[in-house]
Write a protein that holds these residues in place. Structure first.
Motif, PDB file in Angstrom:
ATOM      1  N   VAL A  18       0.749  -0.958  -0.328  1.00  0.00           N
ATOM      2  CA  VAL A  18      -0.403   0.187   0.487  1.00  0.00           C
ATOM      3  C   VAL A  18       1.091   1.429   0.249  1.00  0.00           C
ATOM      4  N   VAL A  19       2.307   1.218   0.824  1.00  0.00           N
ATOM      5  CA  VAL A  19       2.836   2.394   0.854  1.00  0.00           C
ATOM      6  C   VAL A  19       3.232   2.856  -0.203  1.00  0.00           C
ATOM      7  N   LEU A  20       3.951   1.790  -1.383  1.00  0.00           N
ATOM      8  CA  LEU A  20       4.837   2.257  -2.183  1.00  0.00           C
ATOM      9  C   LEU A  20       3.602   2.158  -3.631  1.00  0.00           C
ATOM     10  N   ALA A  21       2.060   2.109  -3.197  1.00  0.00           N
ATOM     11  CA  ALA A  21       1.210   1.824  -4.704  1.00  0.00           C
ATOM     12  C   ALA A  21       1.235   3.464  -4.170  1.00  0.00           C
ATOM     13  N   ASP A  22       0.257   4.346  -5.407  1.00  0.00           N
ATOM     14  CA  ASP A  22       0.146   5.370  -5.527  1.00  0.00           C
ATOM     15  C   ASP A  22      -1.354   5.762  -5.031  1.00  0.00           C
ATOM     16  N   LEU A  23      -1.280   5.954  -3.667  1.00  0.00           N
ATOM     17  CA  LEU A  23      -2.712   5.862  -3.239  1.00  0.00           C
ATOM     18  C   LEU A  23      -3.159   7.370  -3.004  1.00  0.00           C
ATOM     19  N   ASN A  24      -4.663   7.749  -2.909  1.00  0.00           N
ATOM     20  CA  ASN A  24      -4.518   9.098  -2.101  1.00  0.00           C
ATOM     21  C   ASN A  24      -4.246   9.090  -1.049  1.00  0.00           C
ATOM     22  N   MET A  25      -4.480  10.223  -0.176  1.00  0.00           N
ATOM     23  CA  MET A  25      -4.238  10.020   1.355  1.00  0.00           C
ATOM     24  C   MET A  25      -4.866   9.194   1.643  1.00  0.00           C
ATOM     25  N   ALA A  26      -5.976   9.138   2.116  1.00  0.00           N
ATOM     26  CA  ALA A  26      -7.432   9.266   2.682  1.00  0.00           C
ATOM     27  C   ALA A  26      -6.818   7.268   2.957  1.00  0.00           C
ATOM     28  N   ILE A  27      -7.163   6.759   1.530  1.00  0.00           N
ATOM     29  CA  ILE A  27      -7.254   5.581   1.307  1.00  0.00           C
ATOM     30  C   ILE A  27      -6.207   4.704   1.743  1.00  0.00           C
ATOM     31  N   THR A  28      -4.929   5.404   1.415  1.00  0.00           N
ATOM     32  CA  THR A  28      -3.779   4.839   2.137  1.00  0.00           C
ATOM     33  C   THR A  28      -3.782   4.726   3.119  1.00  0.00           C
ATOM     34  N   VAL A  29      -3.853   5.351   4.420  1.00  0.00           N
ATOM     35  CA  VAL A  29      -4.110   5.411   5.850  1.00  0.00           C
ATOM     36  C   VAL A  29      -5.185   4.565   6.008  1.00  0.00           C
ATOM     37  N   VAL A  30      -6.078   4.129   5.588  1.00  0.00           N
ATOM     38  CA  VAL A  30      -6.770   3.066   5.987  1.00  0.00           C
ATOM     39  C   VAL A  30      -6.541   1.692   5.483  1.00  0.00           C
ATOM     40  N   LEU A  31      -5.979   1.419   4.422  1.00  0.00           N
ATOM     41  CA  LEU A  31      -4.752   0.351   4.302  1.00  0.00           C
ATOM     42  C   LEU A  31      -4.038   0.347   4.892  1.00  0.00           C
ATOM     43  N   VAL A  32      -3.288   1.137   5.314  1.00  0.00           N
ATOM     44  CA  VAL A  32      -2.390   0.490   6.600  1.00  0.00           C
ATOM     45  C   VAL A  32      -3.140   0.302   7.694  1.00  0.00           C
ATOM     46  N   ALA A  33      -3.589   1.281   8.113  1.00  0.00           N
ATOM     47  CA  ALA A  33      -4.689   1.159   9.258  1.00  0.00           C
ATOM     48  C   ALA A  33      -4.816  -0.611   9.281  1.00  0.00           C
ATOM     49  N   LEU A  34      -5.574  -1.274   8.719  1.00  0.00           N
ATOM     50  CA  LEU A  34      -5.995  -2.157   9.158  1.00  0.00           C
ATOM     51  C   LEU A  34      -5.256  -3.691   9.760  1.00  0.00           C
ATOM     52  N   PRO A  35      -4.069  -4.128   8.363  1.00  0.00           N
ATOM     53  CA  PRO A  35      -3.058  -5.278   8.947  1.00  0.00           C
ATOM     54  C   PRO A  35      -1.796  -4.032  10.215  1.00  0.00           C
ATOM     55  N   ALA A  36      -1.986  -2.655   9.880  1.00  0.00           N
ATOM     56  CA  ALA A  36      -1.255  -2.609  11.366  1.00  0.00           C
ATOM     57  C   ALA A  36      -2.179  -3.186  13.163  1.00  0.00           C
ATOM     58  N   ALA A  37      -3.137  -2.824  12.595  1.00  0.00           N
ATOM     59  CA  ALA A  37      -3.844  -3.012  13.701  1.00  0.00           C
ATOM     60  C   ALA A  37      -4.131  -4.927  13.998  1.00  0.00           C
ATOM     61  N   ILE A  38      -4.402  -5.594  12.923  1.00  0.00           N
ATOM     62  CA  ILE A  38      -4.025  -7.092  13.180  1.00  0.00           C
ATOM     63  C   ILE A  38      -2.189  -7.650  13.298  1.00  0.00           C
ATOM     64  N   PHE A  39      -1.309  -6.821  12.792  1.00  0.00           N
ATOM     65  CA  PHE A  39      -0.271  -6.997  13.172  1.00  0.00           C
ATOM     66  C   PHE A  39       0.263  -7.060  15.158  1.00  0.00           C
ATOM     67  N   SER A  40      -0.600  -5.514  15.847  1.00  0.00           N
ATOM     68  CA  SER A  40       0.117  -5.073  16.831  1.00  0.00           C
ATOM     69  C   SER A  40      -1.103  -5.897  17.611  1.00  0.00           C
ATOM     70  N   LEU A  41      -2.646  -6.481  17.381  1.00  0.00           N
ATOM     71  CA  LEU A  41      -3.232  -8.037  18.226  1.00  0.00           C
ATOM     72  C   LEU A  41      -2.261  -8.806  18.413  1.00  0.00           C
ATOM     73  N   ILE A  42      -1.643  -9.400  17.490  1.00  0.00           N
ATOM     74  CA  ILE A  42      -0.763 -10.604  17.333  1.00  0.00           C
ATOM     75  C   ILE A  42       0.037 -10.589  17.801  1.00  0.00           C
ATOM     76  N   ALA A  43       0.575  -9.398  17.649  1.00  0.00           N
ATOM     77  CA  ALA A  43       1.429  -9.433  18.552  1.00  0.00           C
ATOM     78  C   ALA A  43       2.018  -9.317  20.343  1.00  0.00           C
ATOM     79  N   ALA A  44       0.315  -8.660  20.308  1.00  0.00           N
ATOM     80  CA  ALA A  44       0.126  -8.820  21.877  1.00  0.00           C
ATOM     81  C   ALA A  44       0.070  -9.808  23.024  1.00  0.00           C
ATOM     82  N   PHE A  45      -0.990 -10.557  21.517  1.00  0.00           N
ATOM     83  CA  PHE A  45      -0.839 -12.212  22.222  1.00  0.00           C
ATOM     84  C   PHE A  45       0.368 -12.910  22.613  1.00  0.00           C
TER      85      PHE A  45
END
Length: 287
Positions: free
Chosen positions: A224-251
């Motif tokens: 997502v970061v490397l793709a040419d997306l607008n800022m709002a969509i980039t934030v949403v798409l990064v937030a989803l896997p980042a949230a799951i990444f954080s949840l797994i790390a917390a477990f």
């Protein structure tokens, strides 16, 4: 009257609320990627969730009833709350509806074929001769396709809006799904092994399985970061896997029960999908 009410409730319990929200949110995401969500889009999104995905999961509940005796004995069929014959008639109705309603919802032949792909995937996953659920990698890929398909349906409902950028978005969704799906085997290992289904936890071990999932999520973020997306969509798409990444790390960090990890991830995705769909409908937004 009371018996009929209990039967209906048991039939509904063959499905899961988190999957209702995730599949609906996935369709909403496809609409956002192709121009935005409108109120008139809701019936189709609900049909995808309440009919097509309901068929997929209810069929799997029937085919897994012997495995659920070990993994999930509280479910309607193994617990005796629902007869197998009643569940089979219900699933046949869902299959007929899954095949029929797309003829009224489709926008073109490609869109129609994608609608029909959902019941086909559900059948191939759960039933012989393919019985993909018993094969670790084919099962993972087929589930990833199931959850990517509502996004594609949303996008292809407006073919004029298609662009090469949509390939990147769909690759992101598919990679995200591939990163999450193997974790479902953590809570099913005992029953899967007993009945001959290949299980990622048994094949890889806990540490390697979690590591592969984290690497996949990191790769989705990088895409997502490397793709040419607008800022709002980039934030949403990064937030989803980042949230799951954080949840797994917390477990891992807090040594929480691993058997609750996959369901916790699904609940998080379901909540985020619902909020995303509501926000898109109320405030608009498009790629």
């Amino acid at each position: 009257m009371q018996k009929n009410k209990q039967t209906v409730l048991s039939l509904l319990q063959l499905y899961r609320l988190d999957v209702v929200l995730i599949s609906f949110g996935a369709y909403a995401a496809g609409l956002v990627f192709s121009g935005g969500v409108r109120l008139g889009d809701l019936p189709i999104g609900l049909a995808i969730s309440l009919i097509s995905f309901n068929y997929i999961y209810s069929l799997n509940s029937i085919e897994d009833h012997h495995i659920d005796l070990v993994n999930k004995p509280h479910r309607p069929i193994p617990s005796g709350k629902l007869s197998l014959e009643t569940a089979q008639r219900y699933v046949m109705l869902l299959l007929v509806l899954s095949v029929a309603y797309p003829f009224f919802a489709q926008t073109d032949i490609i869109n129609l074929l994608l609608f029909q792909l959902l019941p086909l995937l559900g059948w191939a996953y759960s039933k012989p001769p393919f019985h993909l659920k018993t094969k670790a990698i084919p099962a993972m890929i087929s589930i990833a396709f199931m959850y990517t398909t509502p996004v594609v349906l949303g996008i292809t409902s407006r073919l004029a809006a298609l662009s090469p950028l949509h390939v990147t978005l769909l690759s992101y969704i598919f990679l995200f799904c591939l990163s999450i799906v193997p974790l479902k085997d953590i809570e099913d290992v005992e029953g899967d092994q007993l009945h001959g289904s290949r299980n990622f936890l048994a094949l890889l071990g806990m540490n390697r399985l979690l590591s592969i999932s984290l690497v996949g999520l990191a790769a989705a973020i990088a895409l997502v970061v490397l793709a040419d997306l607008n800022m709002a969509i980039t934030v949403v798409l990064v937030a989803l896997p980042a949230a799951i990444f954080s949840l797994i790390a917390a477990f891992i960090l807090f040594q929480l029960p691993r058997t609750r990890l996959y369901r916790s991830i699904l609940v998080m995705i379901a909540v985020l999908a619902l909020l995303f769909a509501i926000n898109s409908l109320v405030f608009g937004g498009s790629l």
